[in-house]
Design an enzyme around this catalytic site. Structure first.
Site, mmCIF file in Angstrom:
data_model
loop_
_atom_site.group_PDB
_atom_site.id
_atom_site.type_symbol
_atom_site.label_atom_id
_atom_site.label_comp_id
_atom_site.label_asym_id
_atom_site.label_seq_id
_atom_site.Cartn_x
_atom_site.Cartn_y
_atom_site.Cartn_z
ATOM 1 N N ILE A 12 -0.582 5.573 4.769
ATOM 2 C CA ILE A 12 -1.816 6.061 5.361
ATOM 3 C C ILE A 12 -1.522 7.165 6.269
ATOM 4 O O ILE A 12 -2.075 7.962 5.970
ATOM 5 C CB ILE A 12 -2.571 4.832 5.670
ATOM 6 C CG1 ILE A 12 -2.771 3.853 4.629
ATOM 7 C CG2 ILE A 12 -4.013 5.117 6.438
ATOM 8 C CD1 ILE A 12 -3.510 2.475 5.161
ATOM 9 N N THR B 55 5.463 0.817 1.538
ATOM 10 C CA THR B 55 6.447 0.199 0.468
ATOM 11 C C THR B 55 6.121 0.579 -1.072
ATOM 12 O O THR B 55 7.172 1.076 -1.896
ATOM 13 C CB THR B 55 6.325 -1.321 0.571
ATOM 14 O OG1 THR B 55 6.745 -1.657 1.911
ATOM 15 C CG2 THR B 55 7.219 -1.995 -0.423
ATOM 16 N N SER C 5 0.979 -1.079 -0.116
ATOM 17 C CA SER C 5 0.025 -0.059 -0.045
ATOM 18 C C SER C 5 1.002 1.215 -0.142
ATOM 19 O O SER C 5 2.219 1.141 0.194
ATOM 20 C CB SER C 5 -0.841 -0.039 1.113
ATOM 21 O OG SER C 5 -0.121 -0.029 2.327
ATOM 22 N N ARG C 6 0.335 2.549 -0.418
ATOM 23 C CA ARG C 6 0.899 3.626 -0.023
ATOM 24 C C ARG C 6 0.929 3.952 1.258
ATOM 25 O O ARG C 6 -0.052 3.503 2.186
ATOM 26 C CB ARG C 6 0.237 4.674 -0.939
ATOM 27 C CG ARG C 6 0.355 4.372 -2.387
ATOM 28 C CD ARG C 6 -0.196 5.809 -3.370
ATOM 29 N NE ARG C 6 -0.131 5.370 -4.706
ATOM 30 C CZ ARG C 6 1.020 5.429 -5.425
ATOM 31 N NH1 ARG C 6 2.065 5.654 -5.037
ATOM 32 N NH2 ARG C 6 0.640 4.958 -6.756
ATOM 33 N N ASP D 154 -9.259 1.117 13.838
ATOM 34 C CA ASP D 154 -8.924 -0.120 13.062
ATOM 35 C C ASP D 154 -9.193 -1.264 13.978
ATOM 36 O O ASP D 154 -8.568 -1.946 14.369
ATOM 37 C CB ASP D 154 -7.414 0.128 12.680
ATOM 38 C CG ASP D 154 -7.019 -0.965 11.740
ATOM 39 O OD1 ASP D 154 -7.788 -1.702 11.247
ATOM 40 O OD2 ASP D 154 -5.641 -1.156 11.403
#
Lengths: 490, 490
Positions: free
Chosen positions: B198, B204, B195-196, B257
């Site tokens: 957050i 990564t 993912s980019r 989360d």
């Protein structure tokens, strides 16, 4: 980041800016985030809404809401930066953990809501946290104060300013126009503001809008109330308790309505409108929002919060286990109201009785009637035609519309299939059928209830008539009726 | 309602329609609500976004996202109707009351999220309800299944498909490029998607993007993996587990989360990408997402859910009480990775050790190494240069970028004011400073950590260097550093 304003004539209904995808990335904002736009010392917060092909990376387009309000024009250079609701986010997270919020915490959240800094999902997290972890009396007082002080506040020369409010949920139940007319005819000041329907077929504002203008400006509303003693206006255009409107918008999504927010919302609106005497009606029972014991509990909290703000409040619990009045839907409800004001023989007795009861309570609270004789006084004012005269004064002052009051053309009546007694009329199903048939947007659509709880019926008697502007909506509502059978006969 | 399409070239990044205020009112929809647009048998759901001056009441404008995807053109007549997420709303309300959800309930919600039927505040209510009332094992399994089955699913000829995943939260910690290169060099298949960032300075995908193309199409990604054995791609453009991306977007707003969503999100992505062997890294400790006991609990749940889906999973708990590696920020982190792959003498030892440990675990799980000798094998592959060779193959296959790897020009170094030992480096503050300095959008911005926990320092030693693309961002980050003092020396 400095950006150049590009003209873009869009009405977004809220402050919105448009920017290039790469500009948004450089600012580290996404669709739905907030940015602050600054020129000289003026700042405004707006929602990042779209990333549009026709904009360059150094440009920003503003919605007309901003262009009209601020002195900004095409070509102006403005400072734009991302706004994060970090303080509010931490406070919401704190409440999610079950901690008590301080006065400052609650003001921060409400100010961020008013200034568009909180997004709708953030407001949803806040509503959800309050729903799950509850607000105590202190927090409810802070919330009420923050909601009313962050908006406009009306004030009046006359000190006997009265108001009524129902917590809602009962189809029909259009008492306000009648109660306000009776009490204003008795010499009280009643700056009555109402909402549009949220989940029901009609709110008082939707009903009044059939025959008069309801979206009034503050200054005009003041003139009308000072001239006639009252108004029957929509509350949404007055800038009173603006945080509340945004909270309600998010609450209605799931019908989450934490008790403390219900109380704060109602009392904040009454404080903003300058009411000193407030009658609260809590309908209870099967199909109402609350049971009798919940109503008792709610009543106690209302009285504690009202006392803190020096509002003279009375709370009445009324049986709300069925629709009140015969018509459901804007036109059908105003017809009921006019029948009562005109003392028509076909006026719905239940709605008339409830209106007289509520008006009587207000007359007693405010000293316009002696203890025990409020209903009698209210009755006299209604039967003498004084209430109708006052109602017409108010309607004319707001701006009467010329309109023929007839229900929509597509029609279907349901008849009883057996002899017996009406045992159940389900409020919640009736509300949903009212929406499915097109209310409140289709003003002439709705339902007409021929029989009420306890009425004897014979096979073939009329039970319910549906009115719709299209066959499709008629069938939608009928299909729902058939699958739910909201009227039960024993 | 029949409406005529008007051309309106807007990139909204999601399906959006524009309509006249009165049209919206007739449809009974508000900004943010959903409508279904139908032509012949094709239907698409889009967000009502704006009410624009230039449209007539019988017109509708569609964003380019829809116009590109659907065979609709200017002048076409389409059927438009309001879409309400009634089923999902009832299910969310059910969870708010603490009831257990059925498989069907959870599929309904996830399908509505994928099809744009749920709005962001509705998703926030859902996330909040799961956070407050928790999902049990059954519900977590249904959620995982629904998330992965409502998106694309990749499959591979080779059965030994492996993957690693860290639950995140630790600045730096860029093990994936190294682990993937070592394991692919050993003959494993690793379709690694990342993912980019957050809430951190870099994900990564942001780091790999400095030197290669990361937004690959499914078919291209398949070719690359079949040719080189691996990829290091961004997961966002592949349509894998699309519900998860939308859930994460709403979760990041408040950093809510829920544990079950964390597990479902990770396992669903691994199922979608076709991994059979999965290593999960749970960093724990001060400043990490979880404590050691929470990590143990999470590990047990991961293993139960993985077993249900027949994933061969190992979960390792690693100490995460400080940043791992020296660089924080996309360019600074890829420099660390390249130093390790090139066996440079200035390579950060902590990052190298952790990468070799993780790679060793995967080699043992998949039988590429004997029990107990995985680290040795991984070491040999790294020191022999085979890992670097494999890394270059992957980078070239994805599309290498020509770029000079140097940090941003505005620079400021913090020196120690006393002699002592480093006692605390606060991960959370380091992450926020990384954002304030411009990461991940400013790829060359970031922080360089000269000393790690336990290192002895003398007065005047370098502790931390800030790199920024502008003086403003440098100062923003420095001010935050000064008010929080995230590095403590005893």
């Amino acid at each position: 980041m400095k950006l150049k304003i590009k003209k873009f004539m869009v009405d977004a209904g809220r402050p919105v800016v448009f920017m290039h995808e790469n500009t948004a990335r450089n600012l580290d904002v996404h669709v739905g985030d907030r940015v602050e736009i600054q020129k000289n010392k003026r700042k405004i917060v707006a929602v990042v809404d779209l990333v549009i092909g026709f904009l360059n990376i150094n440009e920003i387009a503003l919605s007309r809401d901003i262009l009209n309000y601020e002195t900004l024009k095409s070509g102006d250079l403005v400072d734009v930066k991302a706004v994060f609701s970090q303080r509010s986010s931490l406070i919401i997270a704190k409440k999610m953990q079950g901690e008590k919020l301080s006065k400052k915490d609650i003001y921060t959240i409400i100010e961020d809501i008013v200034n568009n800094i909180l997004t709708e999902p953030e407001i949803a997290y806040f509503v959800s946290a309050v729903y799950e972890k509850c607000f105590d009396i202190d927090e409810t007082i802070y919330l009420t104060e923050a909601i009313y002080k962050t908006g406009n506040i009306l004030s009046w020369k006359n000190n006997v300013v009265a108001d009524k409010h129902s917590i809602g949920g009962i189809p029909g139940n259009r008492t306000s126009p009648i109660v306000v007319s009776i009490c204003a005819a008795a010499g009280l000041t009643l700056p009555k503001t109402s909402s549009r329907a949220i989940t029901s077929a009609a709110g008082t504002a939707d009903v009044m809008e059939v025959i008069t203008k309801v979206d009034l400006e503050s200054s005009n509303l003041k003139k009308i109330v000072e001239k006639t003693g009252a108004c029957l206006a929509w509350g949404g255009s007055l800038g009173l308790a603006p945080a509340d409107d945004k909270l309600i918008k998010v609450e209605r999504i799931l019908n989450v309505d934490p008790e403390s927010q219900l109380i704060a919302s109602i009392i904040a609106k009454k404080l903003a409108v300058g009411s000193k005497y407030v009658l609260i009606d809590i309908p209870y029972g099967d199909g109402a929002k609350v049971s009798k014991s919940e109503a008792e509990k709610l009543k106690r909290k209302f009285l504690i919060i009202a006392k803190h703000f020096r509002i003279n409040m009375k709370v009445v619990l009324t049986l709300g286990n069925q629709p009140i009045g015969d018509g459901i839907g804007p036109v059908l409800e105003i017809i009921d109201v006019l029948k009562i004001l005109n003392n028509s023989s076909t006026a719905p007795k239940d709605l008339e009785d409830k209106s007289i009861f509520l008006a009587g309570e207000i007359l007693e609270m405010t000293g316009k009637s002696q203890k025990g004789s409020g209903k009698l006084t209210a009755n006299q004012i209604l039967y003498s035609g004084k209430a109708l005269k006052k109602f017409n004064e108010i309607i004319n002052a707001q701006g009467r519309k010329k309109v023929k009051l007839s229900p929509a053309k597509f029609k279907k009546t349901i008849f009883s299939k057996k002899n017996g007694t009406i045992k159940i009329i389900d409020n919640k199903i009736i509300n949903i059928m009212g929406r499915k048939i097109g209310c409140p947007a289709d003003k002439r659509a709705g339902l007409y209830i021929h029989k009420h709880l306890g009425n004897k019926v014979k096979r073939g008697d009329e039970l319910l008539t549906f009115y719709a502007e299209s066959k499709e909506k008629l069938n939608d509502s009928l299909t729902f009726f058939k699958s739910t059978r909201p009227i039960k006969i024993n």
